[in-house]
Design a protein around this motif. Structure first.
Motif, PDB file in Angstrom:
ATOM      1  N   ASP A 186       0.859  -1.187   0.000  1.00 33.21           N
ATOM      2  CA  ASP A 186       0.000   0.000   0.000  1.00 33.21           C
ATOM      3  C   ASP A 186       0.897   1.239   0.000  1.00 33.21           C
ATOM      4  OD1 ASP A 186      -1.584   2.236   1.025  1.00 33.21           O
ATOM      5  OD2 ASP A 186      -3.128   0.770   1.523  1.00 33.21           O
ATOM      6  N   HIS A 189       0.535   3.566   2.981  1.00 34.82           N
ATOM      7  CA  HIS A 189       1.048   2.993   4.221  1.00 34.82           C
ATOM      8  C   HIS A 189       2.567   2.993   4.276  1.00 34.82           C
ATOM      9  CE1 HIS A 189      -2.930   0.513   4.684  1.00 34.82           C
ATOM     10  NE2 HIS A 189      -3.126   1.815   4.673  1.00 34.82           N
ATOM     11  N   ASP A 233      -1.697   6.773   8.431  1.00 33.00           N
ATOM     12  CA  ASP A 233      -2.669   6.029   7.627  1.00 33.00           C
ATOM     13  C   ASP A 233      -3.957   6.805   7.362  1.00 33.00           C
ATOM     14  OD1 ASP A 233      -4.087   4.236   6.176  1.00 33.00           O
ATOM     15  OD2 ASP A 233      -4.179   2.674   7.712  1.00 33.00           O
ATOM     16  N   HIS A 235      -5.713   8.058   3.826  1.00 30.81           N
ATOM     17  CA  HIS A 235      -5.569   8.070   2.368  1.00 30.81           C
ATOM     18  C   HIS A 235      -6.018   9.413   1.786  1.00 30.81           C
ATOM     19  CE1 HIS A 235      -6.063   3.398   2.357  1.00 30.81           C
ATOM     20  NE2 HIS A 235      -5.175   3.818   3.213  1.00 30.81           N
TER      21      HIS A 235
HETATM   22 ZN    ZN Z   1      -4.829   2.570   4.841  1.00 29.76          ZN
END
Ligand code: ZN
Ligand code: FE
Ligand code: FE
Length: 291
Positions: A186, A189, A233, A235
């Motif tokens: 990700d 992340h 975290d 987005h």
């Molecule tokens: Zn996330």
């Protein structure tokens, strides 16, 4: 030059009345050729019976559109935490939920299931790794599906496990069924954890040397609201965050990642999903200010 096949999609919902058929329609409406979905609510393990989910109708529509099912991804409920054994009951329930989710994933013909490695909640990293390995072993010993579990790279908030490539590599090296375990990277992340996301070649080299690029099963493509190393975290829409469109676009089009599904999990803007615009930008490799 050959036109590259880009496997790009997003997280989509699965809800009444059309369930999986609706998920596929939603993905198609974004111009996607893959998708990621939860087989029920992401935050709990209550699951509707498979017969109700219009799976056959969904799969027929996929076929009609020539979509490669091997690029589709299920995300396990994020409530599942296999990274500590503080409460035996909770740990057992997590393992049970994981076992059920593998069977459900297989029922959709999906081969990849993303799983958050979980939180050690203060018991320490070694304990976290030990708990994860034991749970994966216990579940996979009995599992008869061919679904692979993709452990997601996490931002490292609290006792979150799996935020370094080394930790993920250690887990994979210790499990009894390593052929069933891979990784989902990700971008938000790993940046939030502190990897220098703009230096993609170094990241992929590090990944290859620790985990092995053959273990990478899919990518989550997200910008981030926070600075690298923030461990937060959150987005952000592509091109509106601290990573930026250029770096994310490089991931999406990197030749080493060509065959892997890339899924967006960027936030809605009000009621509006961002995925059509974002997928189009990535297909053209060009940022457009749409927000
Ligand atoms: Zn996330
Ligand atoms: Fe996730
Ligand atoms: Fe993700």
């Amino acid at each position: 030059m050959d036109k590259e096949t880009l496997y790009i999609g997003s997280h989509v919902s699965m809800s009444a009345p059309d369930y999986y058929l609706g998920s596929i329609k939603e993905a198609l409406s974004y111009g996607a050729n893959t998708l990621m979905f939860y087989t029920g609510a992401p935050q709990n393990t209550f699951r509707l019976p498979l017969e109700r989910l219009k799976i056959n109708e969904g799969r027929a529509l996929l076929k009609e559109h020539g979509i490669d099912e091997s690029k589709i991804v299920v995300h396990a409920p994020y409530i599942i935490n296999i990274a500590n054994q503080l409460n035996e009951n909770v740990y057992d329930l997590a393992k049970k939920a994981l076992a059920i989710e593998l069977v459900r994933t297989a029922a959709f013909g999906v081969k990849i299931m993303v799983l958050h490695p979980g939180s050690h909640v203060g018991t320490g990293v070694e304990n976290g790794i030990d708990s994860i390995v034991k749970a994966l072993d216990g579940v996979l010993d009995k599992d008869t599906t061919d679904v692979k579990i993709a452990l997601e790279t996490m931002a490292g908030k609290g006792g979150e496990m799996g935020s370094t490539f080394e930790q993920l590599a250690e887990i994979i090296s210790k499990v009894k069924h390593p052929e069933r375990i891979g990784v989902c990277l990700d971008t938000c992340h790993i940046s939030d954890y502190g990897y220098d996301i703009k230096d993609i070649d170094t990241i992929l080299k590090q990944f290859d040397q620790t985990i092995g690029l053959n273990k990478l099963l899919c990518l989550h493509i997200n910008d981030s609201k926070n600075e690298p190393g923030s461990h937060k975290d959150r987005h952000e829409n592509l091109g509106y965050g601290t990573i930026g469109f250029e770096a994310l676009n490089k991931f999406v089009h990197h030749p080493l990642l060509k065959d892997l599904p890339k899924l967006l999990e960027t936030p809605y803007v009000g009621e509006k999903p961002p995925y059509k615009e974002e997928i189009e930008m990535l297909k053209k490799s060009q940022f457009v200010n749409w927000r």
